[in-house]
Design an enzyme around this catalytic site. Sequence first.
Site, PDB file in Angstrom:
ATOM      1  N   GLU A 196      20.213  -9.681 -54.846  1.00 27.83           N
ATOM      2  CA  GLU A 196      19.687  -8.558 -54.084  1.00 27.83           C
ATOM      3  C   GLU A 196      20.846  -7.839 -53.380  1.00 27.83           C
ATOM      4  O   GLU A 196      21.663  -8.486 -52.714  1.00 27.83           O
ATOM      5  CB  GLU A 196      18.691  -9.098 -53.046  1.00 27.83           C
ATOM      6  CG  GLU A 196      17.910  -8.033 -52.333  1.00 27.83           C
ATOM      7  CD  GLU A 196      16.932  -8.633 -51.311  1.00 27.83           C
ATOM      8  OE1 GLU A 196      17.251  -9.675 -50.725  1.00 27.83           O
ATOM      9  OE2 GLU A 196      15.866  -8.041 -51.119  1.00 27.83           O
ATOM     10  N   CYS A 201      12.702  -4.758 -49.250  1.00 23.34           N
ATOM     11  CA  CYS A 201      12.556  -5.953 -50.088  1.00 23.34           C
ATOM     12  C   CYS A 201      11.992  -5.588 -51.456  1.00 23.34           C
ATOM     13  O   CYS A 201      12.316  -6.219 -52.453  1.00 23.34           O
ATOM     14  CB  CYS A 201      11.654  -6.958 -49.395  1.00 23.34           C
ATOM     15  SG  CYS A 201      10.059  -6.268 -48.902  1.00 23.34           S
ATOM     16  N   GLY A 231      12.342 -12.249 -44.379  1.00 19.42           N
ATOM     17  CA  GLY A 231      13.799 -12.129 -44.412  1.00 19.42           C
ATOM     18  C   GLY A 231      14.335 -12.567 -45.761  1.00 19.42           C
ATOM     19  O   GLY A 231      13.613 -12.558 -46.762  1.00 19.42           O
ATOM     20  N   LYS A 236      11.054 -13.460 -32.909  1.00 20.47           N
ATOM     21  CA  LYS A 236      12.521 -13.347 -32.951  1.00 20.47           C
ATOM     22  C   LYS A 236      12.855 -12.177 -33.864  1.00 20.47           C
ATOM     23  O   LYS A 236      12.825 -12.291 -35.084  1.00 20.47           O
ATOM     24  CB  LYS A 236      13.115 -14.641 -33.514  1.00 20.47           C
ATOM     25  CG  LYS A 236      14.473 -15.037 -32.993  1.00 20.47           C
ATOM     26  CD  LYS A 236      15.596 -14.062 -33.254  1.00 20.47           C
ATOM     27  CE  LYS A 236      16.177 -14.122 -34.643  1.00 20.47           C
ATOM     28  NZ  LYS A 236      17.223 -13.105 -34.868  1.00 20.47           N
ATOM     29  N   GLU A 263       7.957 -14.257 -46.521  1.00 23.39           N
ATOM     30  CA  GLU A 263       8.092 -13.036 -47.313  1.00 23.39           C
ATOM     31  C   GLU A 263       9.585 -12.846 -47.503  1.00 23.39           C
ATOM     32  O   GLU A 263      10.310 -12.560 -46.542  1.00 23.39           O
ATOM     33  CB  GLU A 263       7.477 -11.838 -46.582  1.00 23.39           C
ATOM     34  CG  GLU A 263       5.991 -11.981 -46.273  1.00 23.39           C
ATOM     35  CD  GLU A 263       5.113 -12.019 -47.504  1.00 23.39           C
ATOM     36  OE1 GLU A 263       5.599 -11.750 -48.618  1.00 23.39           O
ATOM     37  OE2 GLU A 263       3.931 -12.342 -47.360  1.00 23.39           O
ATOM     38  N   THR A 269      16.029 -14.894 -48.853  1.00 18.65           N
ATOM     39  CA  THR A 269      15.641 -16.166 -49.464  1.00 18.65           C
ATOM     40  C   THR A 269      16.486 -17.323 -48.923  1.00 18.65           C
ATOM     41  O   THR A 269      15.971 -18.436 -48.723  1.00 18.65           O
ATOM     42  CB  THR A 269      15.744 -16.042 -50.995  1.00 18.65           C
ATOM     43  OG1 THR A 269      14.801 -15.032 -51.401  1.00 18.65           O
ATOM     44  CG2 THR A 269      15.399 -17.338 -51.695  1.00 18.65           C
TER      45      THR A 269
HETATM   46  P1  NAP Z   1      17.894 -12.683 -42.903  1.00 23.21           P
HETATM   47  O1  NAP Z   1      19.355 -12.770 -42.760  1.00 23.21           O
HETATM   48  O2  NAP Z   1      17.195 -13.766 -43.637  1.00 23.21           O
HETATM   49  O3  NAP Z   1      17.308 -12.551 -41.417  1.00 23.21           O
HETATM   50  C1  NAP Z   1      15.937 -12.406 -41.154  1.00 23.21           C
HETATM   51  C2  NAP Z   1      15.653 -12.959 -39.777  1.00 23.21           C
HETATM   52  O4  NAP Z   1      15.925 -14.358 -39.791  1.00 23.21           O
HETATM   53  C3  NAP Z   1      16.535 -12.359 -38.681  1.00 23.21           C
HETATM   54  O5  NAP Z   1      15.809 -12.265 -37.489  1.00 23.21           O
HETATM   55  C4  NAP Z   1      17.642 -13.387 -38.588  1.00 23.21           C
HETATM   56  O6  NAP Z   1      18.345 -13.359 -37.388  1.00 23.21           O
HETATM   57  C5  NAP Z   1      16.848 -14.671 -38.753  1.00 23.21           C
HETATM   58  N1  NAP Z   1      17.665 -15.823 -39.142  1.00 23.21           N
HETATM   59  C6  NAP Z   1      18.831 -15.833 -39.821  1.00 23.21           C
HETATM   60  N2  NAP Z   1      19.276 -17.105 -39.977  1.00 23.21           N
HETATM   61  C7  NAP Z   1      18.357 -17.914 -39.385  1.00 23.21           C
HETATM   62  C8  NAP Z   1      18.239 -19.326 -39.206  1.00 23.21           C
HETATM   63  N3  NAP Z   1      19.170 -20.170 -39.671  1.00 23.21           N
HETATM   64  N4  NAP Z   1      17.176 -19.808 -38.553  1.00 23.21           N
HETATM   65  C9  NAP Z   1      16.219 -18.973 -38.073  1.00 23.21           C
HETATM   66  N5  NAP Z   1      16.280 -17.623 -38.196  1.00 23.21           N
HETATM   67  C10 NAP Z   1      17.328 -17.091 -38.856  1.00 23.21           C
HETATM   68  O7  NAP Z   1      17.460 -11.343 -43.591  1.00 23.21           O
HETATM   69  P2  NAP Z   1      17.943  -9.879 -43.196  1.00 23.21           P
HETATM   70  O8  NAP Z   1      19.289  -9.665 -43.761  1.00 23.21           O
HETATM   71  O9  NAP Z   1      17.732  -9.648 -41.758  1.00 23.21           O
HETATM   72  O10 NAP Z   1      16.854  -9.022 -43.955  1.00 23.21           O
HETATM   73  C11 NAP Z   1      16.972  -8.678 -45.270  1.00 23.21           C
HETATM   74  C12 NAP Z   1      16.209  -9.630 -46.162  1.00 23.21           C
HETATM   75  O11 NAP Z   1      14.833  -9.633 -45.781  1.00 23.21           O
HETATM   76  C13 NAP Z   1      16.239  -9.182 -47.592  1.00 23.21           C
HETATM   77  O12 NAP Z   1      16.430 -10.300 -48.416  1.00 23.21           O
HETATM   78  C14 NAP Z   1      14.867  -8.577 -47.821  1.00 23.21           C
HETATM   79  O13 NAP Z   1      14.452  -8.580 -49.143  1.00 23.21           O
HETATM   80  C15 NAP Z   1      14.036  -9.472 -46.954  1.00 23.21           C
HETATM   81  N6  NAP Z   1      12.765  -8.815 -46.610  1.00 23.21           N
HETATM   82  C16 NAP Z   1      11.636  -9.269 -47.210  1.00 23.21           C
HETATM   83  C17 NAP Z   1      10.415  -8.642 -46.972  1.00 23.21           C
HETATM   84  C18 NAP Z   1       9.152  -9.124 -47.631  1.00 23.21           C
HETATM   85  O14 NAP Z   1       8.078  -8.787 -47.134  1.00 23.21           O
HETATM   86  N7  NAP Z   1       9.227  -9.870 -48.704  1.00 23.21           N
HETATM   87  C19 NAP Z   1      10.356  -7.544 -46.104  1.00 23.21           C
HETATM   88  C20 NAP Z   1      11.534  -7.110 -45.510  1.00 23.21           C
HETATM   89  C21 NAP Z   1      12.736  -7.765 -45.774  1.00 23.21           C
HETATM   90  P3  NAP Z   1      19.730 -12.519 -37.253  1.00 23.21           P
HETATM   91  O15 NAP Z   1      19.445 -11.510 -36.282  1.00 23.21           O
HETATM   92  O16 NAP Z   1      20.747 -13.473 -36.773  1.00 23.21           O
HETATM   93  O17 NAP Z   1      20.071 -12.025 -38.596  1.00 23.21           O
END
Ligand code: NAP
Length: 494
Positions: free
Chosen positions: A388, A287, A231, A178, A253, A233
């Site tokens: 963040e 991230c 994604g 996804k 992650e 936290t």
């Molecule tokens: P996000 O909002 O958590 O979304 C990540 C993924 O999860 C997207 O595909 C999102 O779909 C999906 N998602 C959202 N809500 C969900 C739910 N209730 N159930 C299942 N899936 C769901 O994060 P983001 O804004 O896309 O990305 C930024 C975040 O990712 C930041 O916090 C960053 O630090 C973190 N990140 C961490 C790493 C690491 O390796 N530690 C690497 C890269 C990014 P949608 O398309 O609907 O949003």
Amino acid sequence: MQPFPVPPDEIPVGGVWQRGRGSASRCVDPADGSVVASIHAADSAQVDAAAAAGAAAAADPAWRDLLPHQRARLLCRVADAIEEHASELALLQTRNTGKALAETSALVASAAGTFRYYAAALETLEGELPPRRGPHLTMSVHEPIGVIGAITPWNSPIASDAQKIAPALAAGNAVLLKPAEATPLVSLALARLVHAAGVPAGLLSVLPGPGSVVGDAIARHPRVGKLAFTGGTATGRVLGRIAAERIIPVTMELGGKSPTIVCPDADAESAVAGILYGIFSSTGQSCIAGSRIFLPRAEYSAWSRLLTEGAGALRLGPGTDPSTQVGPLATFAHRDRVAGMVDRARDEGARVLCGGRIPDSPRLAQGAYYLPTLLAGLAVDAKTCQEEIFGPVGVLLPYDDEEDLVAQANATAFGLACGVWTEDYRRALRLAQRVEAGTVWVNTYKQFSISTPFSGVKESGLGSDKGRLAIRSYQRQKSVYLGLAEEPIGWALR
Ligand code: NAP
């Protein structure tokens, strides 16, 4: 610029490319607001079909019975295919995420390297034969889980997709991927290459759509036996709860608010270049962005001046321009969110040293740009220093001595990464041990190696990605006892 074909509105569901039956979502180029493509989301019936096809493909002897070196050969073909299409994939990702071409080209190369690495790891990973402790020989073996639900964010799609798909396939599984709703294009293109390379098509479905709908359906699907998530936290908590209810493994992650530490003896040229790269490359949407910059109080003004001058000189522009250092944010909504967080920082009493606004150049007027921003004058417990921002915004924080530094660096819910700039290796090692982080870079920053595990501590994650043992996190361990005694077990004998 090379011609850009509009990607078809089709998604691979259980081996069949078809139109998603959920709502349509526009993929927008954040450099100018133009629509690159429109992709329909998967609906719950398509998630169901993908899961059923994935389970069947994973159990099919044509895949299940492949020996490791035979599966590895397929993974190498995927790597070759990615390399053959590297420039298209990089451009597709730049158009969909705004990232500079140099960065998306590096991400594509990293995705190819990831498939090649897991092919090699798969061929060389050995099982265990624990020491004998009785009249039996025990084997610890590792078997595929079946169907993996992989959920990835929008900031580095092809690299984060590959870091899940490659070890999951290497381990013998099927994958339901996804991607983020706003940036599915490169993930869809990757799936075409995976299939074309000869991986049975039912093994990889790509199911775009809103996370709370499609991601949720994948996470709750009874055939999905593990969640691999990258994604934020907050989403990690949601998925962690689902995994706990279903008693399935999950690796996460998550987000970060990483400290970058300048020690008094740091080499100024290297430190400034590394700090600017650490916070402003990828327009801060990383991230591991080094977003809290700790400076020795006695030299605070000098370091602050150097960093502010450096940030002010960075070149903004579209990712397709080779001279661009800082591209647009990935979406207009995210740009507005970042702008709102800087406004809140002002309300908290922050001084804006540079940036702090949308650029006024007419050249950038159509894009989702935000100027590289450095803030000062905040305490480490201010919301701006705790949450963040995921944008081009760094906060400068003074420290008095090593104790004060370590206390401030660790005063966060996150623990993803840390940078240390010093010429003193003893101090570097002390800080590397005392700062709570999954990765510490000394005199460098944001360097990656697929052979080195990557994880977060505290609220930055659970489990590891990368490294050869990531294959094991996509497998179930099983113990097999082979009885060696010549006589029956005495207990039941009269
Ligand atoms: P996000 O909002 O958590 O979304 C990540 C993924 O999860 C997207 O595909 C999102 O779909 C999906 N998602 C959202 N809500 C969900 C739910 N209730 N159930 C299942 N899936 C769901 O994060 P983001 O804004 O896309 O990305 C930024 C975040 O990712 C930041 O916090 C960053 O630090 C973190 N990140 C961490 C790493 C690491 O390796 N530690 C690497 C890269 C990014 P949608 O398309 O609907 O949003």
